[in-house]
Design a protein around this motif. Sequence first.
Motif, PDB file in Angstrom:
ATOM      1  N   GLY A   1       3.402  27.040 -10.822  1.00  0.00           N
ATOM      2  CA  GLY A   1       2.261  26.686 -11.670  1.00  0.00           C
ATOM      3  C   GLY A   1       1.061  27.588 -11.433  1.00  0.00           C
ATOM      4  O   GLY A   1      -0.078  27.225 -11.763  1.00  0.00           O
TER       5      GLY A   1
ATOM      6  N   HIS B   1       5.944  30.360 -12.954  1.00  0.00           N
ATOM      7  CA  HIS B   1       6.382  29.114 -13.580  1.00  0.00           C
ATOM      8  C   HIS B   1       7.060  28.159 -12.604  1.00  0.00           C
ATOM      9  O   HIS B   1       7.229  26.986 -12.923  1.00  0.00           O
ATOM     10  CB  HIS B   1       7.288  29.403 -14.776  1.00  0.00           C
TER      11      HIS B   1
ATOM     12  N   LYS C   1       4.916  24.543 -15.330  1.00  0.00           N
ATOM     13  CA  LYS C   1       6.036  24.587 -14.397  1.00  0.00           C
ATOM     14  C   LYS C   1       7.360  24.336 -15.110  1.00  0.00           C
ATOM     15  O   LYS C   1       7.408  23.675 -16.151  1.00  0.00           O
ATOM     16  CB  LYS C   1       5.858  23.546 -13.300  1.00  0.00           C
TER      17      LYS C   1
END
Length: 181
Positions: A95, A92, A101
């Motif tokens: 991405g 996260h 994100k």
Amino acid sequence: MSDIPTAAHAGPIRTPKQLLATVIFAFVLPVFAIIGLVMYVTSGNKPGMGAANPELAVAQRIQKIGLVEVRDANRPLRSGEQVFQGQCAACHATGAAGAPKLGDAAAWAPRIQTGFETLVHSALEGKGAMAPQKGGEFSDLEIARGVAYLANAAGGKFDEPAAPAAAEGADGAPAAATSGG
């Protein structure tokens, strides 16, 4: 001269076939006989596995098949940010594999609208390329805290879940996480 024929001094081996038989009976057969005797003598009366150490033998017979891990239930719960750093940041933060994100409001908006429980369920059971997070280093409650941290960084308004004992209000009813969007 002598009356003894010259053939008498030639010896018992007169043909190549007799020479081969003599070599086999004089050298090869005794070697195999010795090998067989050595195997026979060394194979008998060997102590069984673990006979020298009976405790080791018992331990080997009753060795564990599975593994039970007892965790410290009294350790403090980790915050959503700690869970994010320890479990979620690998995907996260960058991405990776299509993961939304941290702080990307446009990517998180449709997910936040599904509600906190749906987000937690997706995190625990897995969704898309994300593997299930249930049963790992972090408890389910800590994963829920990580979900709240991720969603709130993108504009969600979820309360970070509290510990079970602290989650009960003054009247004994469990406090519910609020979802906003």
